[in-house]
Design an enzyme around this catalytic site. Structure first.
Site, PDB file in Angstrom:
ATOM      1  CG  HIS A  25      -1.983  -1.031   1.176  1.00  0.00           C
ATOM      2  ND1 HIS A  25      -3.318  -0.731   1.078  1.00  0.00           N
ATOM      3  CD2 HIS A  25      -1.916  -2.386   1.193  1.00  0.00           C
ATOM      4  CE1 HIS A  25      -4.029  -1.849   1.040  1.00  0.00           C
ATOM      5  NE2 HIS A  25      -3.193  -2.868   1.118  1.00  0.00           N
ATOM      6  CG  ASP A 122      -4.622   2.201   2.228  1.00  0.00           C
ATOM      7  OD1 ASP A 122      -5.501   1.630   1.557  1.00  0.00           O
ATOM      8  OD2 ASP A 122      -3.423   1.878   2.185  1.00  0.00           O
ATOM      9  CB  SER A 285       8.543  -9.074  -0.557  1.00  0.00           C
ATOM     10  OG  SER A 285       7.480  -8.161  -0.312  1.00  0.00           O
ATOM     11  CG  HIS A 364       2.215 -12.209  -6.734  1.00  0.00           C
ATOM     12  ND1 HIS A 364       3.095 -11.580  -7.566  1.00  0.00           N
ATOM     13  CD2 HIS A 364       2.026 -11.361  -5.685  1.00  0.00           C
ATOM     14  CE1 HIS A 364       3.431 -10.409  -7.040  1.00  0.00           C
ATOM     15  NE2 HIS A 364       2.790 -10.242  -5.916  1.00  0.00           N
ATOM     16  CB  SER A 369       4.385  -7.749 -10.197  1.00  0.00           C
ATOM     17  OG  SER A 369       5.089  -7.672  -8.973  1.00  0.00           O
ATOM     18  CD  GLU A 372       7.985  -3.700 -11.138  1.00  0.00           C
ATOM     19  OE1 GLU A 372       8.513  -4.833 -11.159  1.00  0.00           O
ATOM     20  OE2 GLU A 372       8.033  -2.961 -10.138  1.00  0.00           O
ATOM     21  N   GLY A 387      -6.846 -12.824  -2.759  1.00  0.00           N
ATOM     22  CA  GLY A 387      -7.593 -11.576  -2.867  1.00  0.00           C
ATOM     23  C   GLY A 387      -7.601 -10.923  -4.236  1.00  0.00           C
TER      24      GLY A 387
END
Length: 471
Positions: A25, A122, A285, A364, A369, A372, A387
């Site tokens: 986040h 958030d 990670s 995942h 990602s 990227e 999720g």
């Protein structure tokens, strides 16, 4: 406009950024901070003291962003100094939300002193709109998830109007009422089971769903990390559900990495192979695969016959060499030799994905990602774990048709080595040439769109204009 809304255009807009204490986040909040700052917005960035040093490394050295350290109150079961989810188990991470709820007086005092125009907040700070409103401060709920995730899982129509109860498993598998007609028509059983977590309450605190819904209902406007080109129908649906504007940041594209080179030890390994021939496989990670998942994954990579670089995570208290010896199939290292590399720990992901010899990225489905990968030439194979990742995969593979998702068993998400090999083969070995060609063409189309700097600069310029118009 300035005279009508009493906003002095000569005064810089002052915005407080306040993400949840998880780097999944914090990172998009930092990226947005940098974009707003470069457009003349004054930024104050709130986070727990233990996260400050890492946040500093994520900001530009010349940044004018003011990082404000927060003090976490004592919560039984939450060890002092552990102040982000990356340092905690999922159960302990729930206590961070308890600590956050206890911080309301501290946040109120800081906002009274700083007097920002906006707080961008958030999902966990559902109490913030009320607190800020009492101080005359406007609030933007910044969803770090795609609009599809909000539209499918966290809208008012998810709650049964008659029973006021959360959805059942069967209800969760299907879209909420009046959901737009798109390629996304349902969740599999294991995906729906995972999503039911957001309706659970821990330690007497509100559930994730309750927090998200309250924040979205009470904020001044919703801020989304997406664009109409990718998610137009889902954005409209969210606007209709909450009856308020959804302001768009655009898909947050990672900053170029040309100034930072890939370490020689990795570059030399990749350089052994042909252009676009290497599979890079990493799951973020905070993802730990089970023993069975690791075994089927590595056997699937072996089955492709292609070189691969696999990143695996293990809990910090375990010896990586011992774990690899335990979980890898018998004889696997000898069979693979130099064409397979397994690593545990941080790697230069952006630089690896940009390497000309990387042709496929098995991941995942975390959306940072995914971005990227899309701005490079490596094809996407998605193996989502939890999720929002499930919906990210559906957006990319079903709506955008720019990737392939690994086939899995409906009831529990099990996959085998053939499932891995088949998915990789579609984009690397062209098992179905027409399908493979279509995916690659769509990938290139979205890459071209995402690499258009003028388009993305306009998203932020328009956002700043919209914020000033709200004053």
């Amino acid at each position: 406009m300035a005279s009508r809304n009493n906003f002095d255009s000569s005064t810089p807009l002052h915005v407080v950024m306040f993400p949840f204490f998880a780097f999944g986040h914090i990172s998009p909040f930092v990226q947005l901070s940098k974009k707003l700052s470069s457009n003349g917005v004054k930024i104050s960035f709130f986070s727990a003291q233990g996260n400050v040093d890492r946040i500093k490394t994520m900001l530009d050295p010349s940044t004018t962003t003011n990082i404000v350290s927060l003090t976490l109150p004592h919560v039984d079961g939450l060890s002092p100094g552990l102040e982000s989810t990356s340092e905690l188990s999922p159960a302990s991470a729930e206590l961070l939300k308890v600590a956050l709820d206890l911080m309301q007086p501290q946040i109120g005092t800081l906002l009274s002193e700083l007097k920002p125009h906006f707080v961008i907040f958030d999902f966990a700070q559902d109490w913030l709109p009320r607190l800020a409103s009492e101080l005359g401060i406007k609030t933007l709920f910044y969803s770090v998830f795609i609009a599809l995730s909000t539209a499918f899982a966290t809208v008012p129509s998810r709650i049964n109007p008659e029973t006021k109860s959360p959805p059942t498993l069967e209800e969760m598998k299907n879209p909420p009422p009046n959901f737009p007609k798109t390629s996304v028509t349902s969740l599999r059983t294991f995906e729906a089971l995972d999503f039911l977590y957001i309706f659970k309450s821990f330690h007497g605190a509100p559930s994730v769903f309750d927090r998200v819904l309250a924040g979205l209902k009470d904020c001044s406007a919703i801020l989304a990390k997406t664009c109409k080109e990718m998610e137009g129908e889902y954005i409209k649906y969210v606007e209709s559900q909450f009856d308020k504007p959804v302001l768009l940041v655009g898909p947050v594209v990672p900053e170029p990495t040309s100034s930072v080179q890939l370490e020689d030890k990795w570059a030399n390994w990749f350089n052994q192979f042909k252009t676009s021939s290497v599979i890079f496989c990493s799951f973020g990670s905070e993802t730990f695969l089970s023993d069975d998942q690791i075994k089927e994954l590595v056997l699937g990579l072996e089955l492709t016959g292609l070189p691969f670089f696999l990143v695996l995570n293990f809990p910090a208290n375990l010896d990586v060499s011992d774990e690899l010896n335990r979980v890898l199939p018998e004889g696997f290292p000898g069979r693979i030799g130099e064409r397979g590399l397994i690593h545990s720990g941080w790697v230069q992901q952006q630089q690896i994905l940009a390497h000309k010899n990387v042709g496929c990225y098995v991941c995942h489905g975390g959306f940072s990602s995914v971005m990227e990968a899309l701005v490079n030439d490596c094809q996407l194979v998605m193996l989502p774990q939890k999720g929002d990742q499930f919906l990210n995969a559906k957006l990319v593979c079903q709506d955008l048709k720019a990737g392939v998702e690994v086939n899995r068993r409906d009831e529990d998400g099990y996959f085998n080595k053939e499932d891995i090999s088949e998915a990789v083969g579609i984009v690397m070995l062209e098992g179905d040439k027409d399908y493979s060609k279509s995916i690659k063409e769509n990938h290139k189309k979205w890459k071209d769109f995402l690499m258009d700097k003028n388009t993305h600069n306009k998203f932020i310029q328009d956002l700043v204009k919209d914020m000033k118009a709200m004053m």
